[in-house]
Each structure stands twice: as structure tokens, then as C-alpha cells.
Design a protein around this motif. Structure first.
Motif, short mmCIF file in Angstrom:
data_model
loop_
_atom_site.label_atom_id
_atom_site.label_comp_id
_atom_site.label_asym_id
_atom_site.label_seq_id
_atom_site.Cartn_x
_atom_site.Cartn_y
_atom_site.Cartn_z
N LEU A 146 0.83 -1.21 0.00
CA LEU A 146 0.00 0.00 0.00
C LEU A 146 0.87 1.26 0.00
N ALA A 147 1.99 1.21 0.70
CA ALA A 147 2.91 2.35 0.69
C ALA A 147 3.49 2.57 -0.71
N MET A 148 3.84 1.48 -1.40
CA MET A 148 4.36 1.60 -2.76
C MET A 148 3.30 2.14 -3.70
N LEU A 149 2.05 1.72 -3.51
CA LEU A 149 0.96 2.25 -4.33
C LEU A 149 0.79 3.74 -4.09
N SER A 150 0.92 4.15 -2.84
CA SER A 150 0.82 5.58 -2.51
C SER A 150 1.92 6.38 -3.20
N ILE A 151 3.13 5.85 -3.22
CA ILE A 151 4.25 6.51 -3.91
C ILE A 151 3.98 6.58 -5.42
N TYR A 152 3.45 5.50 -5.96
CA TYR A 152 3.14 5.49 -7.39
C TYR A 152 2.08 6.53 -7.74
N LEU A 153 1.10 6.72 -6.87
CA LEU A 153 0.06 7.73 -7.11
C LEU A 153 0.66 9.14 -7.13
N ILE A 154 1.68 9.37 -6.30
CA ILE A 154 2.38 10.67 -6.36
C ILE A 154 3.11 10.81 -7.70
N THR A 155 3.70 9.69 -8.16
CA THR A 155 4.36 9.70 -9.46
C THR A 155 3.36 10.05 -10.57
N LEU A 156 2.16 9.50 -10.48
CA LEU A 156 1.12 9.83 -11.46
C LEU A 156 0.74 11.31 -11.38
N TYR A 157 0.71 11.84 -10.15
CA TYR A 157 0.41 13.26 -10.00
C TYR A 157 1.47 14.12 -10.70
N LYS A 158 2.70 13.71 -10.57
CA LYS A 158 3.78 14.47 -11.22
C LYS A 158 3.65 14.44 -12.75
N GLN A 159 3.10 13.34 -13.26
CA GLN A 159 2.92 13.22 -14.70
C GLN A 159 1.72 14.03 -15.20
N HIS A 160 0.62 13.97 -14.46
CA HIS A 160 -0.65 14.51 -14.96
C HIS A 160 -1.15 15.74 -14.21
N ARG A 161 -0.57 16.02 -13.03
CA ARG A 161 -0.96 17.18 -12.23
C ARG A 161 -2.46 17.19 -11.91
N ARG A 162 -2.99 16.05 -11.55
CA ARG A 162 -4.40 15.96 -11.16
C ARG A 162 -4.48 15.67 -9.67
N ARG A 163 -5.27 16.50 -8.98
CA ARG A 163 -5.31 16.42 -7.51
C ARG A 163 -5.86 15.10 -7.00
N ARG A 164 -6.65 14.42 -7.81
CA ARG A 164 -7.21 13.15 -7.33
C ARG A 164 -6.11 12.15 -6.98
N PHE A 165 -4.97 12.22 -7.67
CA PHE A 165 -3.86 11.32 -7.36
C PHE A 165 -3.25 11.64 -6.00
N ILE A 166 -3.18 12.92 -5.67
CA ILE A 166 -2.67 13.33 -4.36
C ILE A 166 -3.62 12.86 -3.26
N ILE A 167 -4.92 13.04 -3.49
CA ILE A 167 -5.93 12.62 -2.50
C ILE A 167 -5.87 11.12 -2.29
#
Length: 497
Positions: A146-167
Motif C-alpha cells: 500500500l505504501a508503494m501504491l501511494s508513492i506510485y500515485l504521487i508519481t502519477l500526480y507528477k505526470q498529470h498534475r491531477r489532484r485526485r492522485f494526491i488525494i
């Protein structure tokens, strides 16, 4: 055009799901998931807690529990769907392991390309005891996945700049912490990762500074979601018990009694098991520092931080090793990327641009690693029951048994029998630190009057206590003892019923 994009998106989702299930099937095929009686004593503790919870007992108030609640809760619901079996529970952990591997590959693929990401992922899968831990009913792999998934979601935020990934990232890390708290040290690292390891904001962002911008900035939003999600889960499951969740791990009595597992000796031993990956990690670390690869700072600081924590923490169990293995293999990915770039014509790390000749190395490396996974047995293969006779006796008297007292609750789970919830977690740490005393054990025995007793782990400790021996002799009949005196079975005397 929109329909074509949706079809492509669906195909991509199904492809990734296929990879995940192939991994699960592969692990089931090469490891004794169904055959092993028990891989670790913690399996019995986690299984019996889930069994008791599904029977209506509440965590912390009735079931003594020194871990966060979510794995127990999830496992109990999993049992309701797939049945109460050790195999079903192990499949759940394998699914978490698949999620960890997938997230790890996606993160490295974003920063290094597909070939270094693939090789680093294979390193992780074949790292010391990773597969063994991936088939054990323990909470470390689920929390890390789950921690790795959380890190990956931040990576997706960096790519797409969509707040849903941060949430989503903040919420998922909260779930990780409510599975096992040892991922808490990642919080400051992930905050810096959101900031891309910049301590200063660009000048243009300062001119737009306002209260609303500050509140809804990715960093603050992530922290708010993390805190609210964590507290919300704690409220729902009443997980605010300081004595069980904190004092049971970090109290002076607990730390003082942990002399069996020496940190200075254990950590080098752990690292030696993957010395080849450590070498690649060292090369990768040098590449990160000399080339100033900002994305590589994350695994580098992770490895340093985790090492310092484990040097201080007591005891250091073997199942903590993935805390080191993940950043080691991550850094090894940078080492692999450096080696690839040393080829005369360079080596594009994107698979689409590779010809057949350039695929020879990764294909051979993959084949070699898969062969090693199959050839190298799980270490250890899993503990057998100390006595099949005892297991058969427990099952023989199951219908006349309401409660069973045992220091090895895997026996109780296989029989589908509950243990007194106050002693569901009868761990080495709890006994040696005095968190559980024989006075309390006698009180539990008098309260529940268990029809069966199985001693199969701390038999010498129990037999050395006169108060316990006197109570057992007066109220129970010994029905079995093995030749070595390491396991005993008792039945409640009819006169004591």
C-alpha cells in the motif's frame, strides 16, 4: 476517436490485471502455499485474530492486539467470502505482493525506463525471503504494498498534475499505516517527493501565494487527507489504545528484554544474502550522486533512514528485511541503467525501440532469475505441526470444545476453534516484557474454562511456573506428550466442567 481511446485504456487495464494474476499463479505454482502447515508463528496470531473478529469480538477492548486493525478486518471479510482456510489467507497476501511488485515496476519505469525497471523488479522478487514473506499470513507485505501504491500515485500526480492522485495517495498511505505502522518513516520522504526534493518554491509560485493556494497545495492536501483518513479509521475501529499499540512495542520493558536478536550482527547478515544486488545498489547510488539524478534521492534516503532505524530498534526480525530490500533493488535499477548506458552505441531503455539483438541480454537475465526462483527453495519451507497426533486430538474433541487455550494458535485456527480473546496474541515480546503475566493467564483460564489446552511453543516457560502447573494438575488431564517434551495436549477434567 473517444471510443478508440477508451478501448485502448481498457486494454491497458486488462493487460496489467493479467500480469498481476500471472504473478499470483506463478507464485502458487512454485511455492508450498497450500502444503505448509505454518511459515511463521505470526501466521497463527493473525489468523486467530481474524477468526475472533469475524465471530463478533472487538479489537483492543476484547481482543488484545498490538497491531493496527485493518489487516485483521480485511482478512475476516475475506474469510466470509472465500472460507476460513490458511490457503485463502495466503492468497490474499500474494495479491498484496503482486500489487507491491506492480507499483514498484511502474515507479521505476517512469524514472529509468522499462528495462532497468524490469531487472530491478526481478531483483526484488528474487531478493532474500521476499517470496516466502509473500505467501505468509503476515502484515509487512500488505503494508509495504500500500505504501508503494501511494508513492506510485504521487508519481502519477507528477505526470498529470491531477489532484485526485494526491488525494488517493494520502488515503492509501493512511491505510498502509493502519495495516502496520512501520511505514510511518516514509511520510517526510514522500513530502519531499511531492516537492520534487526542492526546499524552495519557484519565483512564479510565490506571486500567486494566497491562503487558498496554501491550503489546497499538493503537500498540504496530501497531509490533510492522510491525517483525516488515519484518524477516521482509528475512530471506526477504536484504535487509540496506547498500551497495546505503542507501549507494547516501545516500552522500556519491551526494549530491555530484546537481547536475543543483535542488530549489528543481523543487518550485515541480511544484506549478505543479496550481496550482488547491494553491489548494483552501490553503483546506482554513485550514479545518482555524480549525475545529480533527483528522482534517485528517494530510495537513497529510504535505505539510509531504514538502516538507522533498524540499528536502533529491538528486536530486528527477518521479516523487516523488505524495508531494506525495496530501496536496495530500487537503487540497483539505477546501477543497471548505468551499465546499459556504457554500451558503445548506448542502449535505449524503451522496449519499443529495441531490436532482437538488444533483447538477448534482458531475456537471458529474466530466464536466469526465473530459474533461480524455481530452483532455490523457500527458506525456510515452513514449519510442520510439532505433532500430527496433537492436531488430530484437537479435531477429535472439537465438537465438545467451546474454547481452546494454546500458545500456538495455528492449531486453534485449523480446528476452527476460538481462543480466549485476551490471549489471542501470546507473543514472545508480550511474555518476556511482563505485559502478560501468569496471574493474568490463570484469570483467563478460570474465566473461560477451555476444554482443551495445547502447549507447543513456550512449554518450558509454562512448566517452570508452579502456579500454572498446580492449576493444570487440578483441572486437566494430560492426553499426549511427544518424545522430546516439546508439545503437550490436555483435556478439562469432567469433575471441573
Amino acid at each position: 476517436m473517444k471510443i478508440l481511446l477508451n478501448m485502448t485504456h481498457l486494454k491497458n487495464i486488462f493487460f496489467h490485471l493479467l500480469i498481476l494474476f500471472l504473478y499470483v499463479g506463478f507464485v502458487l505454482a512454485i511455492r508450498p502455499v497450500q502444503q505448509a502447515f505454518e511459515f511463521d508463528y505470526d501466521e497463527g496470531l493473525n489468523l486467530i485474530k481474524a477468526l475472533l473478529y469475524s465471530q463478533g469480538f472487538s479489537l483492543y477492548t476484547q481482543i488484545w492486539n498490538d497491531q493496527p486493525p485493518l489487516f485483521t478486518v480485511l482478512l475476516s471479510y475475506w474469510f466470509n467470502i472465500f472460507g476460513y482456510s490458511v490457503f485463502a489467507a495466503r492468497v490474499l497476501v500474494i495479491l498484496f505482493s503482486a500489487l507491491l511488485i506492480w507499483s514498484f515496476y511502474q515507479i521505476l519505469g517512469f524514472s529509468l525506463g522499462r528495462i532497468p525497471a524490469l531487472v530491478a523488479t526481478l531483483f526484488l522478487v528474487t531478493s532474500w525471503l521476499f517470496l516466502r514473506l509473500s505467501i505468509s499470513v503476515m502484515i509487512g507485505i500488505p503494508s509495504l504494498s500500500l505504501a508503494m501504491l501511494s508513492i506510485y500515485l504521487i508519481t502519477l500526480y507528477k505526470q498529470h498534475r491531477r489532484r485526485r492522485f494526491i488525494i488517493l495517495s494520502g488515503a492509501v498511505l493512511a491505510v498502509s499505516l493502519q495495516t502496520k505502522l512501520f511505514t510511518v518513516f516514509l511520510i517526510p520522504l514522500m513530502l519531499f517527493y511531492i516537492l520534487n526534493f526542492k526546499l524552495r518554491e519557484p519565483e512564479e509560485s510565490k506571486s500567486k501565494d494566497s491562503f487558498s493556494t496554501l491550503v489546497f497545495s499538493p503537500l498540504i492536501l496530501w497531509l490533510i487527507v492522510l491525517a483525516v483518513s488515519y484518524l477516521g479509521i482509528s475512530l471506526i475501529f477504536q484504535a487509540f489504545n496506547y498500551e497495546q499499540l505503542v507501549q507494547a512495542h516501545f516500552g522500556e520493558k519491551v526494549q530491555g528484554q530484546s537481547t536475543t536478536f543483535n542488530n549489528i550482527e543481523n543487518l550485515p547478515y541480511f544484506l549478505y544474502q543479496d550481496y550482488d544486488y547491494v553491489l548494483f545498489a552501490f553503483i546506482g547510488s554513485l550514479a545518482i550522486l555524480f549525475k545529480k539524478q533527483r528522482a534517485g534521492i528517494f530510495p537513497l534516503i529510504w535505505l539510509v533512514t531504514a538502516s538507522l532505524i533498524l540499528l536502533k530498534h529491538k528486536p530486528v526480525w527477518y521479516h523487516y528485511y523488505p524495508l531494506l530490500a525495496i530501496p536496495i533493488c530500487w537503487l540497483a535499477g539505477y546501477g543497471v541503467a548505468l551499465v546499459i548506458n556504457l554500451f558503445p552505441n548506448g542502449w535505449n531503455s524503451n522496449l519499443k525501440s529495441l531490436n532482437f539483438k538488444k533483447l538477448i541480454f534482458p531475456v537471458l537475465a529474466t530466464a536466469l532469475l526465473i530459474v533461480s526462483m524455481i530452483a532455490i527453495p523457500a527458506k525456510p519451507k515452513g514449519r510442520p505441526p510439532k505433532s500430527l497426533e496433537v492436531m488430530n486430538l484437537v479435531l477429535k474433541h472439537k465438537d465438545s470444545t467451546q474454547w481452546i487455550f494454546t500458545d500456538r494458535p495455528i492449531y486453534a485456527f485449523y480446528a476452527g476453534l476460538p481462543v480466549p480473546p485476551e490471549i489471542a496474541v501470546m507473543s514472545d515480546k508480550r511474555l518476556k516484557s511482563g505485559n502478560l503475566t501468569f496471574d493474568e493467564i490463570i484469570i483467563v483460564l478460570k474465566k473461560y474454562r477451555p476444554e482443551q489446552i495445547v502447549l507447543a511453543r513456550w512449554i518450558e516457560t509454562f512448566k517452570s511456573n508452579s502456579q500454572f502447573n498446580t492449576y493444570i494438575d487440578e483441572n486437566y488431564s494430560k492426553t499426549y506428550q511427544d518424545d522430546k517434551g516439546t508439545v503437550e495436549h490436555y483435556l478439562l477434567k469432567k469433575s471441573s466442567s
